[in-house]
Design a protein around this motif. Structure first.
Motif, PDB file in Angstrom:
ATOM      1  N   ASP A 159      51.529  43.413  46.619  1.00  0.00           N
ATOM      2  CA  ASP A 159      50.170  43.951  46.535  1.00  0.00           C
ATOM      3  C   ASP A 159      49.210  42.937  45.936  1.00  0.00           C
ATOM      4  O   ASP A 159      48.031  42.898  46.311  1.00  0.00           O
ATOM      5  CB  ASP A 159      50.161  45.232  45.691  1.00  0.00           C
ATOM      6  N   ASN A 160      49.691  42.106  45.013  1.00  0.00           N
ATOM      7  CA  ASN A 160      48.819  41.115  44.390  1.00  0.00           C
ATOM      8  C   ASN A 160      49.666  40.024  43.763  1.00  0.00           C
ATOM      9  O   ASN A 160      50.889  40.159  43.611  1.00  0.00           O
ATOM     10  CB  ASN A 160      47.905  41.753  43.337  1.00  0.00           C
ATOM     11  N   MET A 161      49.015  38.961  43.391  1.00  0.00           N
ATOM     12  CA  MET A 161      49.679  37.820  42.768  1.00  0.00           C
ATOM     13  C   MET A 161      48.734  37.221  41.731  1.00  0.00           C
ATOM     14  O   MET A 161      47.515  37.183  41.932  1.00  0.00           O
ATOM     15  CB  MET A 161      50.040  36.775  43.824  1.00  0.00           C
ATOM     16  N   ARG A 162      49.288  36.763  40.632  1.00  0.00           N
ATOM     17  CA  ARG A 162      48.500  36.095  39.600  1.00  0.00           C
ATOM     18  C   ARG A 162      49.032  34.695  39.382  1.00  0.00           C
ATOM     19  O   ARG A 162      50.237  34.506  39.177  1.00  0.00           O
ATOM     20  CB  ARG A 162      48.555  36.874  38.285  1.00  0.00           C
ATOM     21  N   LEU A 163      48.105  33.700  39.434  1.00  0.00           N
ATOM     22  CA  LEU A 163      48.452  32.312  39.180  1.00  0.00           C
ATOM     23  C   LEU A 163      47.803  31.886  37.877  1.00  0.00           C
ATOM     24  O   LEU A 163      46.569  31.831  37.779  1.00  0.00           O
ATOM     25  CB  LEU A 163      47.961  31.411  40.319  1.00  0.00           C
ATOM     26  N   ASP A 164      48.616  31.605  36.863  1.00  0.00           N
ATOM     27  CA  ASP A 164      48.089  31.045  35.619  1.00  0.00           C
ATOM     28  C   ASP A 164      47.936  29.546  35.814  1.00  0.00           C
ATOM     29  O   ASP A 164      48.912  28.835  36.133  1.00  0.00           O
ATOM     30  CB  ASP A 164      49.040  31.332  34.454  1.00  0.00           C
ATOM     31  N   VAL A 165      46.698  29.049  35.621  1.00  0.00           N
ATOM     32  CA  VAL A 165      46.425  27.635  35.877  1.00  0.00           C
ATOM     33  C   VAL A 165      45.996  26.958  34.588  1.00  0.00           C
ATOM     34  O   VAL A 165      45.544  27.598  33.631  1.00  0.00           O
ATOM     35  CB  VAL A 165      45.340  27.466  36.961  1.00  0.00           C
ATOM     36  N   GLU A 166      46.141  25.625  34.565  1.00  0.00           N
ATOM     37  CA  GLU A 166      45.739  24.840  33.409  1.00  0.00           C
ATOM     38  C   GLU A 166      44.309  24.348  33.606  1.00  0.00           C
ATOM     39  O   GLU A 166      43.915  23.942  34.710  1.00  0.00           O
ATOM     40  CB  GLU A 166      46.698  23.674  33.210  1.00  0.00           C
TER      41      GLU A 166
ATOM     42  N   ILE B 200      44.112  32.897  38.428  1.00  0.00           N
ATOM     43  CA  ILE B 200      43.537  33.236  39.728  1.00  0.00           C
ATOM     44  C   ILE B 200      44.265  34.471  40.236  1.00  0.00           C
ATOM     45  O   ILE B 200      45.500  34.489  40.307  1.00  0.00           O
ATOM     46  CB  ILE B 200      43.687  32.080  40.726  1.00  0.00           C
ATOM     47  N   LEU B 201      43.545  35.492  40.567  1.00  0.00           N
ATOM     48  CA  LEU B 201      44.117  36.730  41.087  1.00  0.00           C
ATOM     49  C   LEU B 201      43.895  36.806  42.591  1.00  0.00           C
ATOM     50  O   LEU B 201      42.828  36.422  43.097  1.00  0.00           O
ATOM     51  CB  LEU B 201      43.477  37.940  40.410  1.00  0.00           C
ATOM     52  N   SER B 202      44.875  37.313  43.288  1.00  0.00           N
ATOM     53  CA  SER B 202      44.769  37.481  44.736  1.00  0.00           C
ATOM     54  C   SER B 202      44.945  38.942  45.098  1.00  0.00           C
ATOM     55  O   SER B 202      45.426  39.754  44.301  1.00  0.00           O
ATOM     56  CB  SER B 202      45.824  36.636  45.456  1.00  0.00           C
ATOM     57  N   GLY B 203      44.604  39.254  46.337  1.00  0.00           N
ATOM     58  CA  GLY B 203      44.902  40.563  46.883  1.00  0.00           C
ATOM     59  C   GLY B 203      46.294  40.557  47.495  1.00  0.00           C
ATOM     60  O   GLY B 203      47.172  39.793  47.055  1.00  0.00           O
ATOM     61  N   PRO B 204      46.569  41.358  48.507  1.00  0.00           N
ATOM     62  CA  PRO B 204      47.896  41.388  49.149  1.00  0.00           C
ATOM     63  C   PRO B 204      48.282  40.019  49.702  1.00  0.00           C
ATOM     64  O   PRO B 204      47.450  39.287  50.246  1.00  0.00           O
ATOM     65  CB  PRO B 204      47.725  42.415  50.265  1.00  0.00           C
TER      66      PRO B 204
END
Length: 605
Positions: free
Chosen positions: A83-90, A63-67
């Motif tokens: 600036d952004n965040m990435r959540l690796d999910v199962e 899941i990618l987010s903005g700021p």
């Protein structure tokens, strides 16, 4: 083989189809409110996600987010922005309405460890140690588990207890943890300050089971390098390792099994203390070898003056003393002193061998206690060659020039070491012993000589004045003044060991007594050395033995000290040696006394 390949193809197709179906059927924004809610429940921090969340399916389902921003309770500034965040999910937990995050990746983040970004506690009641309520593994129907946190190419802004902000750039942190919050980390960053850059790359183990009450971690491998102005060209670099405990609530730390290798120096020991509201540190270190000339931030440069031939002659003659004269130049170390003025530090340091200003010291021992700039020096001792030294007293670093009270005990310390440190011409060779008490302002060589006062017993041992043998000067002057005596050519005049006392005040050293004797000469000296004006006026009275010749002259020289006076500025020194006048005067007085005694004998009945 064909069946195996077909099976793998079917599995990949099913996986891709499932992920595509998930992307189509599940809106990641449905988790947005949930994530904000869970972060606040678990930590009290307020998570803000700007913009929509979106799926990213390759190479991992993410899941990618903005700021984003993360703000502590009661703080006026966010603790984290990115600036952004990435959540690796199962994938499978999503099918059962669970958001299981395997990794959080944040890039180009700004982390602020500042008072305005710190949490403001509103709970005035007692908190039980290791209270588990804030760290429940599951809340409600959903659960949130994070095993891997990665921060890449980010910035950490930290404010020290004195209010100065430090920017740790190029921050990279990679943390793996299990369900019990025990894991492995790797951290790298760089700090630039005062035209110096400190880079760090460490990895080790971390135990966060009892955080925020206690955080235990170890540095199993730590590489660092310090480069920039006022440092050796290659900088200061090496490795470190230690085990530590950190208590965030009271800013306390405890380091054990500490090792540090820095260039060709090595240290081991332990430390404990706290960082805020002011630094408190209890430090115990031992070194097999400590080269402080390569470690201290203050560089000591030595310039050499040119050589010139010395010239000596008879009465009132100018003596040129432009010899090799090291001048020690100290750069501004006010920053270090300001740090002492805001710290409580207890230090115990021992070294088998240490190097300072090019001087090798063995069995070095330092014990000191600093309290907000007021340092009690319990002992500073060591061995230099065949001699040793021991100092104790106090130093007040709070004034512009430090106030010093010091007791000195030096035994057989080479003058070749002492003279450059005090920034005076190295015109004497030999050893010096001092037992005295001094006080004054400043710690540099010139300040010691011009702004200290006190008194001391002194011994000058194996003394030599190259190119200026005072005994030979007297012998030559006597033989030129009279052909009735001459010296034994087999004798090689040696200056005797000399003992006495002196006082130091207002930049002037006054010799109250200095005398010595050996088989060839008896010698005493009186006078003063003016360090402020770089001049002196000292008279040596020599009673030289080993003469041959006229018995009357021998009797005269056996009882008549011959004065040799040195005076004037150091770089234009003059001396006075009026032997012929002295001999004529003494012979005349002896003749008069003989006539008087002879006359008395004639009138005696």
């Amino acid at each position: 083989m064909r069946k195996l390949i077909t099976t793998f193809a079917i599995l990949i197709a099913v996986l891709v189809a499932g992920m595509c179906t998930l992307v189509l059927l599940v809106n990641p924004n449905d988790f947005k409110h949930y994530m904000v809610q869970q972060v606040e429940k678990r930590s009290g921090y307020q998570l803000m996600l700007k913009g929509d969340l979106r799926w990213h399916v390759w190479p991992k389902l993410s899941i990618l987010s903005g700021p984003i921003s993360l703000t502590a309770p009661g703080a006026s500034q966010p603790a984290v922005t990115a600036d952004n965040m990435r959540l690796d999910v199962e994938l499978l937990p999503l099918l059962s309405h669970q958001l299981r995050v395997s990794k959080v990746l944040v890039t180009r983040a700004v982390l602020q460890a500042l008072p305005d970004a710190a949490a403001k506690s509103t709970n005035t009641g007692p908190i039980a140690p290791d209270e588990p309520s804030s760290f429940s593994p599951s809340l409600g129907h959903w659960s949130l588990d994070i095993a891997h946190v990665s921060i890449v190419n980010s910035l950490l802004i930290w404010q020290d207890p004195q209010g100065e902000q430090l920017n740790f750039r190029e921050l990279n942190l990679d943390l793996h943890q299990d369900e019990s919050r025990v894991g492995h980390y790797r951290l790298s960053t760089a700090l630039t300050r005062n035209q110096q850059t400190f880079s760090l790359d460490v990895e080790g183990q971390m135990d966060a089971r009892h955080y925020p009450f206690k955080l235990a971690f170890s540095v199993d491998r730590g590489d660092y390098q310090l480069q920039g102005v006022s440092l050796p060209e290659q900088g200061v670099k090496g490795q470190t390792s230690f085990t530590a405990q950190w208590s965030p609530r009271n800013n306390a730390f405890d380091l054990t099994n500490f090792t540090l290798q820095a260039n060709d120096s090595d240290f081991s020991g332990e430390a404990r203390g706290r960082l805020a509201p002011s630094l408190q540190l209890a430090l115990t270190l031992h070194a097999k070898k400590a080269n402080f000339d390569q470690l201290l931030l203050t560089r000591h440069s030595v310039t050499q003056q040119t050589n010139a031939d010395d010239s000596t002659s008879t009465d009132n003659t100018v003596i040129s003393t432009h010899r090799r004269s090291p001048v020690v130049v100290e750069e501004n170390n006010r920053g270090f002193i300001d740090w002492l003025n805001h710290s409580e530090i207890s230090s115990e340091l021992t070294a088998d061998q240490a190097t300072w200003h090019g001087v090798t010291v063995s069995k070095l021992a330092l014990s000191a206690q600093n309290s907000q700039g007021m340092m009690a020096l319990k002992t500073l001792s060591g061995q230099v060659g065949d001699g040793h030294f021991a100092l104790n007293g106090s130093v007040d670093f709070r004034p512009e020039l430090a106030d010093v009270q010091i007791h000195t005990d030096l035994q057989r310390i080479p003058l070749q070491i002492v003279q450059p440190l005090l920034q005076i011409p190295p015109v004497l060779h030999g050893d010096i012993s001092l037992l005295g008490q001094f006080s004054g302002r400043g710690l540099q060589g010139k300040e010691i000589l011009t702004q200290w006062q006190g008194q001391s017993q002194v011994e000058l041992l194996s003394l030599d004045i190259p190119r200026m043998n005072v005994q030979q000067m007297v012998i030559d002057a006597v033989t030129r003044a009279s052909n009735r005596v001459n010296s034994d050519p087999k004798l090689h005049p040696v200056i005797p060991d000399m003992r006495g006392e002196f006082t130091l005040a207002n930049g002037a050293l006054q010799l109250t007594r200095l005398q010595g004797e050996n088989a060839q000469v008896s010698l005493n000296a009186l006078g003063n050395i003016n360090f402020a004006q770089r001049g002196l006026d000292i008279t040596f009275n020599l009673l030289t033995r080993g003469w041959k010749g006229d018995p009357e002259m021998l009797a005269l020289l056996a009882n008549q000290p011959i004065p040799l006076r040195f005076y004037g500025p150091w770089d234009h020194l003059q001396y006075s040696l009026s032997v012929d006048k002295l001999l004529r005067s003494n012979l005349k007085s002896r003749l008069q006394q003989w006539l008087k005694d002879n006359d008395k004998s004639k009138h005696t009945p």
